[in-house]
Design an enzyme around this catalytic site. Structure first.
Site, PDB file in Angstrom:
ATOM      1  N   LYS A  37       0.839  -1.201   0.000  1.00  0.00           N
ATOM      2  CA  LYS A  37       0.000   0.000   0.000  1.00  0.00           C
ATOM      3  C   LYS A  37       0.873   1.249   0.000  1.00  0.00           C
ATOM      4  CE  LYS A  37      -0.299  -0.442   5.008  1.00  0.00           C
ATOM      5  NZ  LYS A  37      -1.177  -0.505   6.186  1.00  0.00           N
ATOM      6  N   ARG A 146      -9.598  -0.108  15.877  1.00  0.00           N
ATOM      7  CA  ARG A 146      -9.396   0.659  14.651  1.00  0.00           C
ATOM      8  C   ARG A 146     -10.425   0.178  13.613  1.00  0.00           C
ATOM      9  NH1 ARG A 146      -3.595   0.996  11.574  1.00  0.00           N
ATOM     10  NH2 ARG A 146      -4.187  -1.115  11.002  1.00  0.00           N
ATOM     11  N   TYR A 266      16.609  29.851   8.609  1.00  0.00           N
ATOM     12  CA  TYR A 266      15.405  30.568   8.999  1.00  0.00           C
ATOM     13  C   TYR A 266      15.337  30.774  10.505  1.00  0.00           C
ATOM     14  CZ  TYR A 266      13.096  30.329   4.442  1.00  0.00           C
ATOM     15  OH  TYR A 266      12.750  30.504   3.130  1.00  0.00           O
ATOM     16  N   MET A 324      12.148  24.175   2.939  1.00  0.00           N
ATOM     17  CA  MET A 324      11.359  23.462   1.944  1.00  0.00           C
ATOM     18  C   MET A 324      12.223  22.710   0.928  1.00  0.00           C
ATOM     19  SD  MET A 324       8.446  24.893  -0.695  1.00  0.00           S
ATOM     20  CE  MET A 324       7.339  25.398   0.622  1.00  0.00           C
TER      21      MET A 324
END
Length: 381
Positions: A37, A146, A266, A324
Site C-alpha cells: 500500500k 481501529r 530561517y 522546503m
C-alpha cells in the site's frame, strides 16, 4: 531525464527480495504476503510487487481499490509469463468498500477485507446485483479499536459463511504492539484464535512485520509483512536480520564559511559558537525530509539532537532548520578537499540507518518512506 543535483532514492532490489525471503523462512508453515500500500511504502508499488512476485510472493495488500486496480495488470502479466503453474496472485483491499466500487473489485479481481456489517451488506448486494460469486476476507477487532468486526458481528458473518451466503478466503486481524515488549500481543492472539474458530475451514492471518518475529504461534496460514520488507526495524532482534533497501541522497550545492556569532537558516535558529564550514544540500521537507529532523529551531530539539547525514564517509549534523528545498550540514570536521559542490550526502540508507533518522525526527521509518515526494527520483539498482 533527472538533473544530477536533485535528490535520489536508490532502491536495492536484491535487498528487498532478501528481506522477503528472510521473513518467509521464519515461519515455514505459513505463506508470506506483502503490504504494498501507499505506493509500495513510497518506493513504487508496481516495481515492488514485480520484485516480490519473482521472489515467490502471491498475496499483496493495499489500502484502496484504486491501488489494487493499478497493480492487477502487472501481476496478471507476470503470472502469464511465469514458467511454473503457481497460485494466481491475490490482491486484498484493507479498507472495506462502498457500493460504487464493487464493479471495480469484480472487474479487477480484488478481494475486499470486510470490517463492518455495512461492508458485508454492500458486498452481498453488489454480488446479487451482478449475479456473480467472488471471495472476500473479514477482519476482526481484537484490541486495536481501529477496523474490524466485533465478536457479535463476527458470529453473524460466521452464520453467513456457513450458509454459503458469504464466500471467505481469509479471516484476519492486526497486531497493535508487536514491536514492543507488552502483553497486548498475547491478548490479541487469544481473541483472534477464539474468533477465527468460528470459521473452521477459512485460512487465518494475524502477523505483520513485527508479528513475524514473535514466532510460529502468530504466523497461522499467512503473514503480511510491511516495513521490514523495506528495511525498517520490526521490534527487538529484527534489525540484524533486515537489510537496508532505500538510500536517500542529495547533492551539495554550495560550501561556505560562516563566522562565530553568526546565525544560520530561517529564524536565526542556530547561532554559531565557532567558525563553521557549511554545506548547503538540495533537499528539504518538500521532498519528504522532515522539518522535525532540523538541528535547531523546532520545539522537539529541546528533547533530542537533530538528525545526521553521511558525507565523505563521515557523519555530519544537520545545522539549523530544514527548509522546503534545502538542508544545511555542518562539515567543519571534514577535510577541506572532501566536500565540494556535486558531492552527494546520504540522508538515510545502508550507512545512515533509517530508524535512527526517524528517531531523531521524532517519527518512524514508515513516515520517512511514504513521505518521499515526487521530486525525489526513484532509481532501482
Amino acid at each position: 531525464m533527472r538533473p544530477d543535483r536533485m535528490p535520489v532514492v536508490e532502491i536495492d532490489r536484491a535487498a528487498l527480495i532478501a528481506n522477503w525471503r528472510m521473513l518467509d523462512s521464519r515461519n515455514s508453515g505459513a505463506k508470506t504476503g506483502a503490504a504494498v500500500k501507499a505506493n509500495g511504502y513510497g518506493l513504487g508499488a508496481v516495481e515492488v510487487a514485480t520484485a516480490l512476485f519473482e521472489a515467490g510472493c502471491r498475496d499483496f495488500f493495499v489500502a484502496w481499490a484504486e491501488e489494487g486496480a493499478a497493480l492487477r495488470g502487472t501481476l496478471d502479466r507476470l503470472q502469464a509469463d511465469a514458467s511454473n503453474a503457481s497460485a494466481d496472485p491475490r490482491i486484498f483491499v484493507l479498507q472495506g468498500l462502498e457500493p460504487a466500487t464493487v464493479p471495480l473489485y469484480l472487474a479487477r479481481n480484488l478481494i475486499p477485507v470486510l470490517s463492518t456489517p455495512d461492508d458485508i451488506a454492500v458486498w452481498q448486494a453488489g454480488l446479487r446485483a451482478t449475479t456473480r460469486k467472488a471471495p472476500a476476507a473479514v477482519q476482526f477487532e481484537t484490541g486495536m479499536n481501529r477496523l474490524g468486526l466485533t465478536s457479535k458481528d463476527a458470529r453473524l458473518a460466521a452464520d453467513l459463511a456457513a450458509s454459503g451466503e458469504l464466500e471467505l478466503c481469509l479471516v484476519m486481524s492486526h497486531l497493535a504492539s508487536a514491536d514492543e515488549p507488552t502483553s497486548q500481543s498475547a491478548e490479541q492472539l487469544e481473541r483472534f484464535r477464539a474468533l477465527a474458530g468460528l470459521f473452521p475451514s477459512v485460512p487465518r492471518s494475524l502477523a505483520n512485520s513485527a508479528g513475524v518475529f514473535l514466532g510460529p504461534d502468530y504466523a497461522f496460514d499467512l503473514t503480511r509483512p510491511g516495513i521490514a520488507l523495506y528495511g525498517g526495524e520490526a521490534g527487538p532482534g529484527s534489525s540484524e536480520a533486515i537489510r537496508a533497501v532505500a538510500r536517500l541522497t542529495a547533492s551539495v550545492l554550495q560550501v561556505r564559511i560562516a563566522k562565530a556569532g553568526e546565525a544560520v537558516g530561517y529564524g536565526a535558529a542556530a547561532r554559531l559558537d565557532r567558525d563553521t564550514r557549511i554545506a548547503t544540500v538540495g533537499i528539504g521537507y518538500a521532498d519528504g525530509y522532515h522539518r522535525a529532523a532540523s538541528g535547531a529551531g523546532v520545539g522537539m530539539r529541546q528533547l533530542r539532537p537533530g538528525a545526521e547525514a553521511i558525507l565523505a564517509g563521515r557523519r555530519v549534523p544537520v545545522l539549523g532548520r530544514v527548509s522546503m528545498d534545502l538542508t544545511l550540514l555542518d562539515v567543519s570536521g571534514l577535510p577541506e578537499d572532501a566536500v565540494r559542490p556535486g558531492a552527494r550526502a546520504e540522508f538515510f540508507g545502508p550507512d545512515m540507518p533509517i530508524d535512527a533518522v526517524a528517531q531523531a525526527a521524532g517519527t518512524i521509518a514508515y513516515e520517512l518512506l511514504t513521505a518521499l515526494g515526487p521530486r525525489v527520483y526513484r532509481r532501482w539498482v
